[in-house]
Write a protein that holds these residues in place. Structure first.
Motif, PDB file in Angstrom:
ATOM      1  N   TRP A  14      -8.604   2.437   2.246  1.00 62.59           N
ATOM      2  CA  TRP A  14      -7.107   2.506   1.963  1.00 62.59           C
ATOM      3  C   TRP A  14      -6.383   2.413   3.612  1.00 62.59           C
ATOM      4  O   TRP A  14      -7.226   2.465   4.589  1.00 62.59           O
ATOM      5  CB  TRP A  14      -6.547   3.556   1.467  1.00 62.59           C
ATOM      6  CG  TRP A  14      -6.992   5.223   2.108  1.00 62.59           C
ATOM      7  CD1 TRP A  14      -8.145   5.599   1.781  1.00 62.59           C
ATOM      8  CD2 TRP A  14      -6.452   5.834   3.416  1.00 62.59           C
ATOM      9  NE1 TRP A  14      -8.305   6.804   2.412  1.00 62.59           N
ATOM     10  CE2 TRP A  14      -7.290   6.843   3.258  1.00 62.59           C
ATOM     11  CE3 TRP A  14      -5.676   5.524   4.114  1.00 62.59           C
ATOM     12  CZ2 TRP A  14      -7.136   8.034   4.384  1.00 62.59           C
ATOM     13  CZ3 TRP A  14      -5.320   6.483   5.119  1.00 62.59           C
ATOM     14  CH2 TRP A  14      -6.212   7.631   5.267  1.00 62.59           C
TER      15      TRP A  14
ATOM     16  N   CYS B 209       0.029  -1.395  -3.110  1.00 60.73           N
ATOM     17  CA  CYS B 209       0.791  -0.726  -2.006  1.00 60.73           C
ATOM     18  C   CYS B 209       1.989  -0.041  -2.687  1.00 60.73           C
ATOM     19  O   CYS B 209       2.621  -0.402  -3.692  1.00 60.73           O
ATOM     20  CB  CYS B 209       1.456  -1.831  -0.827  1.00 60.73           C
ATOM     21  SG  CYS B 209       0.100  -2.810  -0.180  1.00 60.73           S
TER      22      CYS B 209
ATOM     23  N   THR C  49      -7.316  -0.816  -1.467  1.00 58.23           N
ATOM     24  CA  THR C  49      -7.983  -1.828  -1.970  1.00 58.23           C
ATOM     25  C   THR C  49      -9.453  -1.513  -2.418  1.00 58.23           C
ATOM     26  O   THR C  49     -10.004  -0.529  -2.169  1.00 58.23           O
ATOM     27  CB  THR C  49      -8.499  -2.723  -0.817  1.00 58.23           C
ATOM     28  OG1 THR C  49      -7.207  -3.398  -0.310  1.00 58.23           O
ATOM     29  CG2 THR C  49      -9.284  -4.082  -1.162  1.00 58.23           C
TER      30      THR C  49
ATOM     31  N   THR D  39      -5.468  -5.474  -4.275  1.00 61.34           N
ATOM     32  CA  THR D  39      -4.641  -4.259  -3.483  1.00 61.34           C
ATOM     33  C   THR D  39      -3.431  -3.933  -4.175  1.00 61.34           C
ATOM     34  O   THR D  39      -2.656  -4.897  -4.467  1.00 61.34           O
ATOM     35  CB  THR D  39      -4.616  -5.077  -1.917  1.00 61.34           C
ATOM     36  OG1 THR D  39      -5.878  -5.224  -1.506  1.00 61.34           O
ATOM     37  CG2 THR D  39      -3.878  -4.138  -1.092  1.00 61.34           C
TER      38      THR D  39
ATOM     39  N   CYS E 224      -1.626   1.446   1.131  1.00 59.16           N
ATOM     40  CA  CYS E 224      -2.026   0.425   0.371  1.00 59.16           C
ATOM     41  C   CYS E 224      -3.648   0.728   0.188  1.00 59.16           C
ATOM     42  O   CYS E 224      -4.340   1.365   1.102  1.00 59.16           O
ATOM     43  CB  CYS E 224      -1.910  -1.001   1.309  1.00 59.16           C
ATOM     44  SG  CYS E 224      -0.632  -1.560   1.375  1.00 59.16           S
TER      45      CYS E 224
ATOM     46  N   ASN F  32       0.974  -6.508  -2.867  1.00 63.32           N
ATOM     47  CA  ASN F  32      -0.495  -6.194  -2.189  1.00 63.32           C
ATOM     48  C   ASN F  32      -0.417  -6.315  -0.740  1.00 63.32           C
ATOM     49  O   ASN F  32      -1.381  -6.447   0.001  1.00 63.32           O
ATOM     50  CB  ASN F  32      -1.450  -7.153  -2.721  1.00 63.32           C
ATOM     51  CG  ASN F  32      -1.195  -8.555  -2.391  1.00 63.32           C
ATOM     52  OD1 ASN F  32       0.091  -8.822  -2.108  1.00 63.32           O
ATOM     53  ND2 ASN F  32      -2.005  -9.677  -2.895  1.00 63.32           N
TER      54      ASN F  32
END
Length: 478
Positions: free
Chosen positions: A239, A209, A274, A207, A272, A166
């Motif tokens: 993001w 990645c 979220t 999250t 990443c 994350n």
């Protein structure tokens, strides 16, 4: 049923099926006490269970008492962080109570207790002792809403949570990459991420990645989400795009735009995103993908080299995911430019779990040297890790003569990396050897009294050697 929400495709499904019950007799369970607990194996599918004619709750229970009937399970901790998941009961609205204990059946200590709604119970456990046995009771009060003639039917499993990915520094590395937009079937078929066990829970924030290499100046992101949401499957989506070195994001956005532009072809990035899971459903799996990018074959968590006993170098590395990874080559160099092979280690092929590797270089260079890791795919393509350096001390270190200028009784102290015969020689400024004595030295610190009484006034060079390597220090005789 497949529905669309913005760029996200939802696949609704039942996690597992349990036959329905309309009342009637049940088969009394054998695991009706702690001593008769059914053993669960970490990572295995959930095991069906019943509370039919179960035993009474544990006397040390933190939240279960009264006229409950309980079944018992146990597991051996394989990690310090684990979960116990009872994802569903056989009948909608069938609430039960569950509890996890440490200790032994004669002396239990409650670690986690859940009761009432929702129908599924998820115990997130931390601080466990690897190798210890833990116990779980699943309880139901006869006459409740289950409607199964007075018992509950459940399914229970235990396991270790997936390693976190994350942050930019710890990407999952398991997203797919395509030159053009793929079909849903392609993405699902190529999906290399593991199902979420346990599922992402209602109302939770997450999250994830992923890293990739841009093959176009504009890259699109999307993800196929498997859930039971039936409608909108994410909220509060945002993001960030990072350079592979991390630091501050170079681009940010929301669900309204999932395009990264401009990006540099051939450059690696980390992406990443979220989001929140809606409060009425769970997520079972994500299949993320990029259009206009390829994925990095291996997500390397770390690569380290350590000198042991000043004689060997231990090389260790961890990967968080591997895709089509054939093998690793460990290489070393004296100058960081020209490398030679130390050895090969087979890769894990395709894996979304953490994998640990180790190699020993038992014939390292003296002094400073550099190591790197080359990862090779099944198709022969390769990528390199960052360089790490180590320093092997020379055969003789920390030479000190006291006092200096020397006098009768001056001592030479030094550290040797091995025991053996060692010569102590003294040369004048003309390069002529004026003293040569042999000593048997120990590995580690050594102290030798020098014979300097016959030296005339002047400057000299004292040399310690073993035939393969020598080290010198300047001395003065007044």
């Amino acid at each position: 049923m497949k529905t669309s929400l913005y760029l996200f495709i939802v696949i609704s499904f039942s996690f597992f099926s349990i036959k329905g019950y309309a009342g009637g007799p049940c088969t009394p369970i054998a695991n009706n006490s702690c001593g008769n607990a059914v053993s669960l194996t970490s990572g295995n599918p959930c095991v069906n269970g019943s509370t039919c004619s179960g035993g009474v709750p544990a006397a040390s229970s933190a939240c279960i008492a009264g006229a409950y009937e309980c079944s018992w399970f146990s597991f051996v901790a394989t990690g310090t962080d684990m979960f116990v998941d009872i994802p569903l009961s056989a009948t909608s609205g069938c609430h039960f109570r569950t509890e996890v204990f440490s200790g032994n059946c004669g002396s239990l200590t409650s670690l986690s207790c859940q009761s009432g709604a929702p129908n599924d119970d998820l115990h997130a456990l931390s601080g466990l002792t690897i190798g210890n046995t833990y116990y779980v009771q699943v309880c139901y009060a006869p006459g409740g809403p289950c409607g199964n003639g007075g018992w509950a039917e459940t399914c229970i499993r235990v396991g270790e949570p997936d390693p976190p990915c994350n942050t930019c520094a710890a990407p999952c590395g398991t997203a797919a990459g395509y030159p053009t937009a793929p079909t849903v079937a392609q993405v699902v078929a190529d999906c290399q991420t593991s199902p979420f066990i346990p599922e992402l829970q209602p109302g939770s924030t997450h999250t994830f990645c992923y890293d990739f290499v841009a093959t176009a100046t504009s890259v699109d992101f999307n993800v196929i989400i498997t859930s039971n949401c039936g409608g909108g499957n994410v909220t509060n989506f945002s993001w960030s795009l990072y350079a592979i070195t991390c630091g501050a994001p170079i681009q940010t956005g929301t669900l309204a735009s999932l395009t990264f532009s401009p990006v540099t072809i051939g450059t690696a990035y980390v992406f990443c995103y979220t989001f929140d899971v809606p409060g009425t459903c769970t997520h079972s799996q994500h299949c993320p993908y990029f259009v206009g990018a390829t994925i990095l074959p291996v997500t390397l968590a770390n690569f380290d080299a350590e000198v042991v006993d000043n004689s060997i170098v231990e090389l260790d590395w961890l990967t968080q995911s591997e895709i089509n990874n054939d093998y690793y080559t460990v290489e070393r160099s004296k100058d960081g430019q020209l490398f030679e092979v130390v050895g090969l280690v087979n890769g894990a092929g395709n894996s979304s779990k953490i994998n640990s590797y180790n190699m020993v270089d038992d014939d390292p260079y003296n002094g400073t040297s550099y190591y790197r890791l080359m990862q090779t795919d099944y198709d022969g393509s390769s990528t390199y890790s960052r360089l790490v350096n180590v320093n092997i001390k020379t055969a003789f270190n920390d030479l000190v003569v006291m006092p200096n200028p020397v006098e009768n009784g001056s001592t030479l102290t030094f550290n040797a990396n091995a025991e053996g015969e060692t010569s102590i020689a003294v040369y004048n400024i003309a390069g002529e050897r004026v003293l040569n004595e042999n000593y048997l030295v120990n590995k580690g610190n050594n102290i030798i009294v020098l014979s300097t009484e016959h030296l005339s006034q002047g400057m000299y060079f004292l040399q310690v050697g073993n035939g393969n390597e020598t080290t010198s220090i300047k001395i003065i005789k007044n």
